[in-house]
Design a protein around this motif. Structure first.
Motif, PDB file in Angstrom:
ATOM      1  N   ASN A 130       0.811  -1.214   0.000  1.00 56.04           N
ATOM      2  CA  ASN A 130       0.000   0.000   0.000  1.00 56.04           C
ATOM      3  C   ASN A 130       0.850   1.273   0.000  1.00 56.04           C
ATOM      4  N   ILE A 131       1.990   1.220   0.684  1.00 57.85           N
ATOM      5  CA  ILE A 131       2.860   2.391   0.807  1.00 57.85           C
ATOM      6  C   ILE A 131       3.719   2.574  -0.436  1.00 57.85           C
ATOM      7  N   GLY A 132       4.011   1.488  -1.156  1.00 57.03           N
ATOM      8  CA  GLY A 132       4.921   1.549  -2.299  1.00 57.03           C
ATOM      9  C   GLY A 132       6.337   1.161  -1.944  1.00 57.03           C
ATOM     10  N   MET A 133       6.460   0.345  -0.893  1.00 61.07           N
ATOM     11  CA  MET A 133       7.759  -0.154  -0.448  1.00 61.07           C
ATOM     12  C   MET A 133       8.005  -1.527  -1.071  1.00 61.07           C
ATOM     13  N   ILE A 134       9.125  -1.688  -1.765  1.00 62.75           N
ATOM     14  CA  ILE A 134       9.461  -2.983  -2.353  1.00 62.75           C
ATOM     15  C   ILE A 134       9.756  -3.992  -1.249  1.00 62.75           C
ATOM     16  N   ILE A 135       9.252  -5.204  -1.414  1.00 63.29           N
ATOM     17  CA  ILE A 135       9.494  -6.282  -0.446  1.00 63.29           C
ATOM     18  C   ILE A 135      10.687  -7.105  -0.917  1.00 63.29           C
ATOM     19  N   ASP A 136      11.633  -7.330  -0.005  1.00 62.76           N
ATOM     20  CA  ASP A 136      12.823  -8.122  -0.303  1.00 62.76           C
ATOM     21  C   ASP A 136      12.779  -9.416   0.494  1.00 62.76           C
ATOM     22  N   ILE A 137      12.836 -10.561  -0.223  1.00 63.56           N
ATOM     23  CA  ILE A 137      12.740 -11.855   0.452  1.00 63.56           C
ATOM     24  C   ILE A 137      14.044 -12.654   0.382  1.00 63.56           C
ATOM     25  N   SER A 138      15.178 -11.966   0.234  1.00 57.02           N
ATOM     26  CA  SER A 138      16.441 -12.598   0.575  1.00 57.02           C
ATOM     27  C   SER A 138      16.464 -12.795   2.090  1.00 57.02           C
ATOM     28  N   HIS A 139      17.150 -13.821   2.549  1.00 52.52           N
ATOM     29  CA  HIS A 139      17.354 -14.131   3.973  1.00 52.52           C
ATOM     30  C   HIS A 139      16.184 -14.847   4.644  1.00 52.52           C
ATOM     31  N   VAL A 140      14.986 -14.786   4.094  1.00 53.57           N
ATOM     32  CA  VAL A 140      13.855 -15.411   4.786  1.00 53.57           C
ATOM     33  C   VAL A 140      13.863 -16.921   4.560  1.00 53.57           C
ATOM     34  N   SER A 141      13.132 -17.644   5.399  1.00 56.75           N
ATOM     35  CA  SER A 141      12.993 -19.095   5.245  1.00 56.75           C
ATOM     36  C   SER A 141      12.196 -19.416   3.986  1.00 56.75           C
ATOM     37  N   ASP A 142      12.275 -20.649   3.546  1.00 58.49           N
ATOM     38  CA  ASP A 142      11.525 -21.062   2.350  1.00 58.49           C
ATOM     39  C   ASP A 142      10.031 -20.826   2.523  1.00 58.49           C
ATOM     40  N   GLU A 143       9.521 -21.151   3.709  1.00 53.65           N
ATOM     41  CA  GLU A 143       8.084 -20.995   3.961  1.00 53.65           C
ATOM     42  C   GLU A 143       7.679 -19.530   3.882  1.00 53.65           C
ATOM     43  N   ALA A 144       8.488 -18.657   4.478  1.00 57.06           N
ATOM     44  CA  ALA A 144       8.180 -17.223   4.434  1.00 57.06           C
ATOM     45  C   ALA A 144       8.250 -16.700   3.007  1.00 57.06           C
ATOM     46  N   PHE A 145       9.222 -17.166   2.258  1.00 55.18           N
ATOM     47  CA  PHE A 145       9.389 -16.778   0.852  1.00 55.18           C
ATOM     48  C   PHE A 145       8.092 -17.018   0.080  1.00 55.18           C
TER      49      PHE A 145
END
Length: 366
Positions: free
Chosen positions: A199-214
């Motif tokens: 909603n804000i326009g912030m890009i989400i970065d999913i490096s470092h997260v677990s497979d499930e979170a990804f």
């Protein structure tokens, strides 16, 4: 008439030569590197010595103005890195602000070298200029501290992506490095955070997260996301920090981009041993690009070097921000077209950034 004929031949031959020259391409195509860790190195110097090196000049860092200009870099996403310890001792919010303010001061004091980049509007005009755009990405969402209003707060401070967690699971997400999987992926707050970032326009970065979170992020997000500095698990079997083929395919289905990390461990993890560090090569690095593209196409891969973040582990030929032409040279050797190279260097990242901005703009106007 004869002079015109020779002039046209000259232009044709010049274009043929220059268009295949890696340095020419680097200087004339948009290059965006989504993960450079220079701010925390500057901060450590300040803590240890009371001052830090001037990155508008040549330095001991992987990134500085001179190296970036030589390499053709147009946009560096500077990492506002919050070590996991800061989420334990409660200092993450303060440190995030200190790092952001430090970078802002450096840019303000060197406006003939750098400028802060808050949106994607003028990115296509950057090649050929002598200014380096500095965008900010927060590595570890710990400073959010369970308060969704902090997304807008940090957006207004210049942050344009947030890596949800780092080396330890936090209040947002489980980490790929942490055996403590308290959330089974994202926490309840983490799921709310994904929607708020959209909603804000912030890009989400999913490096470092677990497979499930990804995978959970991809299910929730209404816009493409990035993995700002991850490579392929196919080449590093069993190492969860890199992305599996299944995850890459899901990321591409979302419209997102995998930004290949240059660190040798990310490239040739299986070749490391205790006796001697085995540096990766440019060729091995491009193998990751090749495989990603063979799986999901040219539109879903980019550059996230991790310069100044992986210590002395960078590949031979990719040691600092002057070396992007070496990467381009390998692409050319493998038959990549200029349009394909343009997408890898920055076009794919630009597309994601614009889609994220457009969704937020539409959401606000509605």
């Amino acid at each position: 008439m004869r002079l015109w004929k020779y002039f046209l031949i000259f232009l044709f031959l010049s274009s043929c030569t220059s268009n295949q020259d890696p340095k020419f391409i680097a200087n004339n195509q948009l290059i965006i590197d989504t993960h450079i860790d220079t701010p925390y190195r500057l901060y450590n110097q300040l803590e240890e010595n009371g001052s830090y090196e001037d990155i508008s000049k040549i330095t001991t860092f992987d990134f500085d103005y001179i190296k970036a200009l030589e390499g053709g870099l147009n946009v560096s996403f500077f990492s506002i890195y919050l070590p996991a310890q800061t989420q334990v001792d409660g200092s993450s919010f303060q440190l995030a602000n200190e790092l952001i303010d430090m970078v802002t001061t450096i840019v303000d004091n060197n406006s003939d070298h750098f400028f802060l980049l808050n949106n994607s509007v003028y990115l296509a005009n950057l090649p050929g200029q002598n200014l380096i755009g500095i965008a900010l990405g927060m590595e570890n969402g710990a400073p959010i501290e369970g308060n969704l209003e902090r997304v807008k707060y940090f957006f207004d401070k210049g942050i344009r992506y947030i890596t949800l967690t780092h080396s330890k699971s936090n209040h947002i997400s489980d980490s790929s490095y942490d055996e403590n999987r308290q959330w089974g992926g994202l926490s309840t707050f983490g799921k709310e955070l994904v929607s708020e970032m959209n909603n804000i326009g912030m890009i989400i970065d999913i490096s470092h997260v677990s497979d499930e979170a990804f995978m959970q992020v991809l299910d929730i997000s209404k816009v493409p996301v990035i993995a700002s500095h991850s490579s392929l698990r196919y080449f590093t079997p069993g190492w969860e920090r890199n992305v599996s083929d299944e995850m890459l395919i899901a990321l591409a289905d979302n419209g997102g981009v995998l930004q290949i990390n240059f660190g040798s461990k990310f490239i040739n993890y299986a070749e490391q041993n205790d006796d001697e560090y085995n540096f990766a090569t440019v060729s091995q690095t491009v193998d990751h690009f090749d495989r990603a593209i063979s799986l999901v196409g040219i539109d879903h891969v980019g550059i996230g070097s991790d310069f100044d973040g992986v210590g002395d582990t960078l590949p031979i030929g990719l040691k600092d921000a002057s070396s992007y032409p070496n990467l381009i040279e390998e692409f050319l050797k493998r038959g990549y077209s200029q349009s394909d190279i343009q997408k890898i260097l920055g076009g794919n990242t630009l597309r994601v950034w614009r889609e994220v901005e457009n969704y937020a703009r539409k959401n606000t106007s509605d």
